[in-house]
Design a protein around this motif. Structure first.
Motif, short mmCIF file in Angstrom:
data_model
loop_
_atom_site.label_atom_id
_atom_site.label_comp_id
_atom_site.label_asym_id
_atom_site.label_seq_id
_atom_site.Cartn_x
_atom_site.Cartn_y
_atom_site.Cartn_z
N LEU A 1 0.87 -1.18 0.00
CA LEU A 1 0.00 0.00 0.00
C LEU A 1 0.90 1.23 0.00
CD1 LEU A 1 -3.00 0.88 0.11
CD2 LEU A 1 -2.77 1.01 2.59
N ASN A 2 1.59 1.42 -1.12
CA ASN A 2 2.55 2.51 -1.18
C ASN A 2 1.85 3.85 -1.38
OD1 ASN A 2 2.22 2.95 -4.16
ND2 ASN A 2 3.10 0.88 -4.23
N LYS A 3 2.63 4.91 -1.31
CA LYS A 3 2.06 6.26 -1.32
C LYS A 3 1.32 6.56 -2.61
CE LYS A 3 3.40 11.12 -1.02
NZ LYS A 3 4.54 12.07 -0.85
N ALA A 4 1.89 6.19 -3.76
CA ALA A 4 1.25 6.51 -5.03
C ALA A 4 -0.09 5.81 -5.18
CB ALA A 4 2.19 6.13 -6.18
N ARG B 1 -2.89 15.47 5.03
CA ARG B 1 -1.98 16.39 5.72
C ARG B 1 -0.88 15.65 6.48
NH1 ARG B 1 -5.04 20.74 9.18
NH2 ARG B 1 -2.84 21.41 9.34
N ILE B 2 -1.01 14.35 6.64
CA ILE B 2 0.02 13.57 7.33
C ILE B 2 0.92 12.98 6.26
CG2 ILE B 2 0.45 11.82 9.06
CD1 ILE B 2 -1.34 14.18 9.95
N CYS B 3 2.10 13.55 6.10
CA CYS B 3 3.00 13.12 5.03
C CYS B 3 4.43 13.47 5.42
CB CYS B 3 2.63 13.80 3.70
SG CYS B 3 2.55 15.59 3.79
N PRO C 1 11.36 10.76 0.57
CA PRO C 1 10.94 9.34 0.51
C PRO C 1 10.89 8.72 1.90
CG PRO C 1 13.21 9.58 -0.23
CD PRO C 1 12.68 10.97 -0.07
N ASP C 2 10.22 7.58 1.98
CA ASP C 2 10.13 6.85 3.24
C ASP C 2 11.50 6.32 3.66
OD1 ASP C 2 7.42 7.32 3.21
OD2 ASP C 2 6.89 5.35 2.42
N THR D 1 12.34 4.36 9.53
CA THR D 1 11.56 4.77 10.71
C THR D 1 10.53 5.84 10.37
OG1 THR D 1 13.26 6.42 11.27
CG2 THR D 1 13.45 4.22 12.28
N LEU D 2 10.24 6.06 9.09
CA LEU D 2 9.26 7.08 8.68
C LEU D 2 8.50 6.57 7.47
CD1 LEU D 2 8.14 9.97 9.09
CD2 LEU D 2 9.89 10.75 7.48
N THR D 3 7.21 6.43 7.61
CA THR D 3 6.35 5.95 6.52
C THR D 3 5.16 6.88 6.37
OG1 THR D 3 6.98 3.64 6.87
CG2 THR D 3 4.93 4.04 5.67
N GLU D 4 5.14 7.63 5.28
CA GLU D 4 4.03 8.52 4.96
C GLU D 4 3.63 9.40 6.14
OE1 GLU D 4 0.84 7.42 2.33
OE2 GLU D 4 1.63 5.39 2.24
#
Length: 528
Positions: free
Chosen positions: A62-65, A189-191, A197-198, A201-204
Motif C-alpha cells: 500500500l505505497n504512497k502513489a 496532511r500527514i506526510c 521518501p520513506d 523509521t518514517l512511513t508517509e
C-alpha cells in the motif's frame, strides 16, 4: 572413496520418484499442475499463468502513489457514485447516527468503594463529560462541532481516506471549562516533510520506533500538499504521539481497517470495489440516458422517390416552389388523438430504441450483491430495498449490524474512549473531580471505564422483537441491560429510574397505572 557416493535404499527410491515426476509432461489444461501440491500455487495452469503477485511489506503493498489514487477515487465515488455514497452514509448513519453516548461505569470493586459511591461517581463523570461533549467550543479545536458530530466526521473521513488523525492541542478560551481540544486532521496532511521518501523509521508521515514499530510522532503539513499556496510556503510540524512527561496519548489515529501487523496507514473502505463500482455507474448512467432518449418519441417522415412529389423538404427549396409542388403546410406535430394529413409521398416511420432494457435490473442487482458482499453490506441494506419476506429482511438487517457493531467498537477504541480519558485527566488536574489514587495506572483505568451506547438497531416487527427479548431473559440467555441497550439505545438503569419516577408520580396523583396488574394476596397453605 566409493562409499561416500553410496546411497541408501530410501534415498534411491526418492531419487527415482523425482526422476519419474520430472520425466512426465507438465499439465497445461484444467486438471491441475503436477509441479505443485496446491492448484492455487501452480505456475503452469493456463488459468494461473498470468496471476503472479509479489510478496511485500505493508508499506510496499500500500505505497504512497497507489494509496493517494485510491483516496482520490474513493472521495470521487462518494461524491458522484450512487452506490458508493450509499455505502458510506449507510455505515455513518448506523454506526454513529446521532452520536455514541458515554455512560461511565466505575469499577467500584477494584477501587474498594461501595456500589452507592460508584453510582455517585458515575453521575459526576457523566455530568462533566456532557458539559464537554455537547459544547463545540469545549471539545472542537475549530469550535464548530460537538463531540457527537466529530464522531460522524471522523468515521466518514476514515472510510474515504483510509484513516484520520486527531490532535489534542491545549487551547484556552474565554467562557470554557477545559482547554483540551480535539482537532481532526485529514489523511492528506500527514506526510513526509518536503515530500522526502520513506525511511526505515518514517512511513508517509508516521514516525515509529525501529525495534517495536510503536508510533513516536506524526508530521503534519500546514496545508494540503496537492494544492498550490501562493501566500506562504508549506511547513511541517512534528507532533509526538505520547506526552514526553506523562505518557498520555496526544495523537489518535482512527482507522478504517487495519489488516496487517506493522501497517502504518490505512486503505479506503471502497478500495476493493472501485473498479466494479465505476463500471456499474457507467452502465447505469448509459441505461438511464437511453431511457431518456427513448422517452423522446421521434417520428421520421419518409419522402417519395419522385422529385415532383416532395422528395426534398420545403426548407431546402427556399422561397421558390416547383410547379406542382404541394403548398406550404403547417409543421407536423404529434398530439393526443390527432389525425395528420401528410403531403403526397410522405410516410411516417417511427424509431424504437427498445428501452428500458429488461435485463438491466437483474444484472445491476447481481453486481450490487457482489459489491455489498465485499463491503459486508447485504444488498437489501445497501439499497434500502426490502422486497422479500420478513425473515429475509431481518436476516439482512442482522448481518449488516454485525459489521456496524464491529466498526462502532473500533471507533470507540480509536476515538471515543481515548478522548474521554483525556477529559477526565484534565478534570482531575483542574480539581473539578476528586478521584483518590488517580495517578496509579490501575486505578485510573478503574475510574475511566465506560460503556458507549449508540442508536438502537431498530426492528421490523417490534412486537416480535419484544417477545423474543422477553423469552431470552426468561430462559437466562440474556439480561435486561443487554436487551434495553439493543432495543432502545439506553441503559437499563436509566430506563428503570425514569420508569420508577413515572410510576411514583402516577401513584401520588392517584392515577391508574397503564396495563397494571394488581398483585394477588398469597393464599395460605393448609396443613394436612
Amino acid at each position: 572413496m566409493a562409499w561416500f557416493n553410496r546411497k541408501t535404499p530410501e534415498e534411491r527410491a526418492v531419487s527415482a520418484a523425482l526422476e519419474l515426476v520430472q520425466s512426465q509432461p507438465r499439465m497445461q489444461g484444467g486438471g491441475g499442475g503436477s509441479e505443485t501440491r496446491w492448484r492455487g500455487a501452480s505456475r503452469v495452469l493456463r488459468s494461473m499463468t498470468s496471476w503472479i503477485p509479489h510478496l511485500g511489506s505493508p508499506s510496499r503493498d500500500l505505497n504512497k502513489a497507489e494509496r493517494s489514487t485510491l483516496v482520490a477515487r474513493s472521495r470521487d465515488a462518494m461524491r458522484n457514485h450512487l452506490l458508493g455514497r450509499a455505502a458510506i452514509v449507510r455505515v455513518r448513519t448506523s454506526v454513529v447516527g446521532t452520536g455514541l453516548i458515554c455512560r461511565p461505569q466505575v469499577d467500584y470493586d477494584a477501587l474498594g468503594i461501595s456500589e452507592t459511591e460508584g453510582e455517585r461517581l458515575n453521575e459526576l463523570l457523566e455530568r462533566e463529560w456532557t458539559l464537554y461533549a455537547e459544547d463545540p467550543r469545549e471539545c472542537d479545536a475549530e469550535a464548530s462541532s460537538t463531540h457527537y458530530q466529530q464522531q460522524a466526521i471522523a468515521l466518514m473521513s476514515a472510510l474515504t481516506g483510509g484513516d484520520v488523525f486527531v490532535a489534542t492541542p491545549d487551547i484556552e478560551r474565554e467562557g470554557t471549562l477545559y482547554s483540551t481540544r480535539l482537532q481532526l486532521l485529514e489523511t492528506d496532511r500527514i506526510c513526509n516533510p518536503n515530500g522526502q521518501p520513506d525511511t526505515d523509521t518514517l512511513t508517509e508521515g508516521v514516525e515509529f520506533d525501529s525495534g517495536t514499530g510503536a508510533p513516536l510522532a506524526i508530521w503534519v503539513c500546514s496545508g494540503y500538499p496537492g494544492e498550490k499556496r501562493l501566500s506562504k510556503a508549506l511547513t511541517w510540524e512534528r507532533l509526538e504521539v505520547f506526552g514526553s512527561g506523562t505518557g498520555r496519548r496526544r495523537i489518535l489515529q482512527v482507522w478504517c481497517d487495519k489488516e496487517r501487523p506493522g501497517q502504518k496507514r490505512g486503505a479506503p473502505y471502497l478500495a476493493p470495489v472501485l473498479e466494479p463500482l465505476q463500471k456499474l455507474e457507467r452502465y447505469s448512467s448509459a441505461e438511464l440516458m437511453a431511457a431518456v432518449i427513448s422517452a423522446m418519441f421521434t417520428v421520421f417522415l419518409k419522402k417519395g422517390s419522385d422529385f415532383n412529389q416532395s422528395n426534398l423538404p420545403m426548407s431546402a427549396l427556399g422561397n421558390e416552389q416547383p410547379e406542382g409542388a404541394a403548398p406550404d403546410l403547417p409543421p407536423v406535430e404529434l398530439g393526443e388523438g390527432a389525425v395528420v394529413d401528410l403531403a403526397p409521398g410522405e410516410e411516417p416511420i417511427t424509431a424504437n430504441p427498445a428501452r428500458p432494457n429488461a435485463q438491466f435490473d437483474p444484472f445491476f442487482m447481481a453486481v450490487a450483491k457482489e459489491i455489498g458482499a465485499a463491503l459486508e453490506l447485504p444488498v437489501e441494506e445497501l439499497l434500502l430495498y426490502y422486497s422479500s419476506s420478513y425473515s429475509a429482511a431481518r436476516a439482512a438487517m442482522l448481518q449488516a449490524w454485525r459489521m456496524y457493531n464491529l466498526r462502532r467498537w473500533w471507533l470507540v477504541c480509536d476515538f471515543c474512549q481515548p478522548s474521554y480519558e483525556l477529559l477526565v485527566d484534565e478534570a482531575v488536574a483542574r480539581g473539578r473531580l476528586r478521584l483518590p489514587g488517580y495517578s496509579d495506572p490501575a486505578r485510573r483505568r478503574a475510574y475511566t471505564r465506560a460503556v458507549w451506547i449508540g442508536p438502537a438497531r431498530g426492528a421490523i416487527d417490534e412486537l416480535k422483537e419484544a417477545k423474543a427479548a422477553q423469552a431470552r431473559i426468561d430462559a437466562g440467555l440474556s439480561n435486561e441491560t443487554i436487551e434495553a441497550a439493543a432495543m432502545t439505545g439506553e441503559t437499563w438503569q436509566q430506563i428503570y429510574r425514569q420508569r420508577k419516577r413515572e410510576i411514583e408520580q402516577r401513584r401520588s396523583d392517584q392515577m391508574e397505572l397503564p396495563n397494571s396488574k394488581q398483585p394477588q394476596p398469597a393464599q395460605p397453605i393448609e396443613e394436612e
